[in-house]
Design a protein around this motif. Structure first.
Motif, PDB file in Angstrom:
ATOM      1  N   ARG A  83       0.832  -1.206   0.000  1.00 53.15           N
ATOM      2  CA  ARG A  83       0.000   0.000   0.000  1.00 53.15           C
ATOM      3  C   ARG A  83       0.862   1.249   0.000  1.00 53.15           C
ATOM      4  O   ARG A  83       2.047   1.218   0.281  1.00 53.15           O
ATOM      5  N   ILE A  84       0.210   2.339  -0.289  1.00 50.69           N
ATOM      6  CA  ILE A  84       0.796   3.674  -0.240  1.00 50.69           C
ATOM      7  C   ILE A  84       0.351   4.300   1.078  1.00 50.69           C
ATOM      8  O   ILE A  84      -0.816   4.212   1.443  1.00 50.69           O
ATOM      9  N   VAL A  85       1.282   4.970   1.777  1.00 45.60           N
ATOM     10  CA  VAL A  85       0.951   5.677   3.016  1.00 45.60           C
ATOM     11  C   VAL A  85       1.446   7.113   2.879  1.00 45.60           C
ATOM     12  O   VAL A  85       2.599   7.341   2.498  1.00 45.60           O
ATOM     13  N   THR A  86       0.575   8.065   3.183  1.00 45.25           N
ATOM     14  CA  THR A  86       0.926   9.487   3.088  1.00 45.25           C
ATOM     15  C   THR A  86       0.629  10.188   4.406  1.00 45.25           C
ATOM     16  O   THR A  86      -0.418   9.967   5.007  1.00 45.25           O
ATOM     17  N   VAL A  87       1.576  11.031   4.815  1.00 46.42           N
ATOM     18  CA  VAL A  87       1.373  11.951   5.939  1.00 46.42           C
ATOM     19  C   VAL A  87       1.427  13.348   5.342  1.00 46.42           C
ATOM     20  O   VAL A  87       2.422  13.727   4.730  1.00 46.42           O
TER      21      VAL A  87
END
Length: 180
Positions: free
Chosen positions: A150-154
Motif C-alpha cells: 500500500r501507499i501511506v501518506t502523511v
C-alpha cells in the motif's frame, strides 16, 4: 533553522500524545511523535485527521493509505489526485466547503528520494478551501509500504490567515520528519 527543528523534535519526543501514537501505529503501521495538544478530528478505515486549533490559526495532519497498484501510483499527478480525494474529508468553515489543493499549474513541487531505505515522494504546495476563503501551505511525505502492498501518506498543513506561516510550517515539517 536546524536548531529550531531539533528543538521541536526533542519537545515532541518528551511530550507526545500516546493515544495518537498508538492509533497511527495500529491503523497505518507508522509512528511519529504528535505533540500533546493535537486532537483526532476524524477517522475512517484508511484516513485520520489530527489538528491543533488556535484562535486565529490551525496546524494539522491527515494520514491516509490505499492499495499500491503500480509505479504510476507514485507519480506527481496520482499523488495530487489522492491528496484531493482525502483532503475533501476535511470540512471547511461553511456548509459544503472542504480542503483541496490549489489547482494552478506549477503550484506544487514534487521530489523523490530515499528516506530510511524507502522510496519517498514529497509534495509541497498550497491548499485552499473549496466553497470558502481559507488556505495555506502544505507538505506531504508518501512512501510505498512494500510489506503491506500500500501507499501511506502523511500530509501536514497550516492555516494562519494573514499571519506569517513559516514558523508553523517548520514545526509541521519537524514533526513529520520523525515518521518511521
Amino acid at each position: 533553522e536546524s536548531t529550531e527543528r531539533d528543538r521541536t523534535i526533542a519537545y515532541g519526543q518528551r511530550h507526545y500524545d500516546k493515544g495518537l501514537l498508538q492509533l497511527l501505529h495500529d491503523k497505518f503501521g507508522i509512528t511519529f511523535n504528535v505533540p500533546k495538544g493535537y486532537v483526532l478530528r476524524n477517522q475512517t478505515d484508511d484516513f485520520a485527521w489530527i489538528s491543533f486549533e488556535m484562535p486565529q490559526s490551525s496546524m494539522g495532519f491527515f494520514i491516509y493509505s490505499y492499495p499500491y497498484t503500480g509505479p504510476k501510483d507514485l507519480s506527481h499527478n496520482a499523488l495530487l489526485a489522492a491528496r484531493n480525494k482525502y483532503a475533501a474529508l476535511i470540512p471547511g468553515p461553511s456548509d459544503g466547503s472542504y480542503m483541496t489543493t490549489v489547482a494552478f499549474e506549477d503550484v506544487t513541487t514534487f521530489r523523490s528520494y530515499n528516506r530510511r531505505g524507502r522510496y519517498t515522494a514529497e509534495l509541497r504546495g498550497l491548499w485552499e478551501t473549496h466553497g470558502d476563503f481559507m488556505g495555506g501551505p502544505f507538505v506531504s511525505l508518501t512512501q510505498y509500504d512494500e510489506q503491506r502492498g500500500r501507499i501511506v501518506t502523511v500530509d501536514g498543513f497550516v492555516y494562519a490567515g494573514k499571519k506569517d506561516k513559516r514558523n508553523y510550517m517548520r514545526q509541521i515539517e519537524a514533526i513529520i520528519s520523525t515518521m518511521k
